[in-house]
Design an enzyme around this catalytic site. Sequence first.
Site, PDB file in Angstrom:
ATOM      1  N   GLY A  38      72.189  45.461  -0.443  1.00 41.27           N
ATOM      2  CA  GLY A  38      71.889  45.217  -1.859  1.00 41.27           C
ATOM      3  C   GLY A  38      71.637  43.736  -2.101  1.00 41.27           C
ATOM      4  N   HIS A  39      72.536  42.901  -1.577  1.00 39.99           N
ATOM      5  CA  HIS A  39      72.362  41.450  -1.712  1.00 39.99           C
ATOM      6  C   HIS A  39      71.079  40.999  -0.987  1.00 39.99           C
ATOM      7  CE1 HIS A  39      76.936  41.798  -1.847  1.00 39.99           C
ATOM      8  NE2 HIS A  39      76.671  41.217  -2.992  1.00 39.99           N
ATOM      9  N   GLN A  63      86.959  35.692 -13.183  1.00 38.20           N
ATOM     10  CA  GLN A  63      86.390  36.960 -13.636  1.00 38.20           C
ATOM     11  C   GLN A  63      87.228  38.161 -13.194  1.00 38.20           C
ATOM     12  OE1 GLN A  63      82.566  36.427 -11.397  1.00 38.20           O
ATOM     13  NE2 GLN A  63      82.761  38.602 -10.991  1.00 38.20           N
ATOM     14  N   VAL A 178      70.223  49.207  -4.663  1.00 39.80           N
ATOM     15  CA  VAL A 178      70.060  49.719  -3.296  1.00 39.80           C
ATOM     16  C   VAL A 178      71.207  50.691  -3.021  1.00 39.80           C
ATOM     17  CG1 VAL A 178      69.947  49.122  -0.852  1.00 39.80           C
ATOM     18  CG2 VAL A 178      68.922  47.598  -2.561  1.00 39.80           C
ATOM     19  N   SER A 187      78.120  48.442  -2.406  1.00 40.59           N
ATOM     20  CA  SER A 187      79.026  47.525  -3.091  1.00 40.59           C
ATOM     21  C   SER A 187      79.977  46.933  -2.060  1.00 40.59           C
ATOM     22  CB  SER A 187      79.834  48.289  -4.147  1.00 40.59           C
ATOM     23  OG  SER A 187      80.984  47.540  -4.516  1.00 40.59           O
TER      24      SER A 187
END
Length: 293
Positions: A38-39, A63, A178, A187
């Site tokens: 994904g990255h 966060q 993705v 993830s």
Amino acid sequence: MTSKLIHERAQLRDVLDEHRRQGRTVGVVPTMGALHEGHLSLVRAAKCEADLVVVTIFVNPIQFGPNEDFEKYPRTLAQDADLVGTEGADLVFSPSVVEMYPLGEQTRVRVTELSLGLCGAHRPGHFEGVATVVAKFFNLIGAGIYFFGEKDYQQLRVIERMARDLLFPIRIVGCPIVRQEDGLALSSRNVYLNQEERLVAPGLSVGLFAARTAYRQGERDVSALLLIAQRTINAHAREGAALQLEYLELRDADNLSGQIADERGLITPRTRKVVLLVAARLGSTRLIDNVLF
Ligand code: AMP
């Protein structure tokens, strides 16, 4: 090819200044590391549009909530730097916490409405943490094109709003999710899943896709669409592993407004684009996903 690893703000600025003097445009991919396909899809998108590609890797403490996974979040810097180097990233900026939050710091960036609801309701302070750190990266790296994934859909909308409101001279590009072959969105947190949970996890995306199929076939009733998704997700439960929904909501894809239906509960033709967003717990892992209709 390897990318240059930088830990300090001053060095990053010097290197960027030199590239800019030579007329190069800058593409940036902000991440928390533990990189996956994904990255890498964001790095490739950045490669296509900019001369110089910077990947930031920073697990941003502010966060995370007090009971969240900041401590155990996977950290794989050496491997990450190799991976993005292979994809042609030029610089990896991986600052320490004090580099990003100077001693005595007291400043936060808050995007008001967009941060309410959805993940914002379940992770108090999360988007304030995200908006603050991303604003710092915008400041540090400056003009350029910044790439974010639609995987974190609310985050993308919060960051776009923040950039516009604070007049950052940058462009933001959102990139598609993705997924693995069985539909599970990639993830960094998927490594937390045990074998049983890993089999149940794709139920989330299968549920979203089932609702999208019904929408494509003409279903416009919000309750009916949510029920289709929910039933499909529940049907994936196994002995000892089940997805516990935190939220499942249909929103206007542009402004995340929940006002998308008429008095009969039917999505109005006025709503140009709809997004179905979900967050769920699977054991101790929190998963999010979404699909655009
Ligand atoms: P993270 O490291 O989880 O903070 O993610 C860094 C960036 O990668 C964010 O813009 C994410 O939305 C994006 N991203 C994470 N997972 C995916 C995925 N499966 N597909 C596309 N983008 C992703």
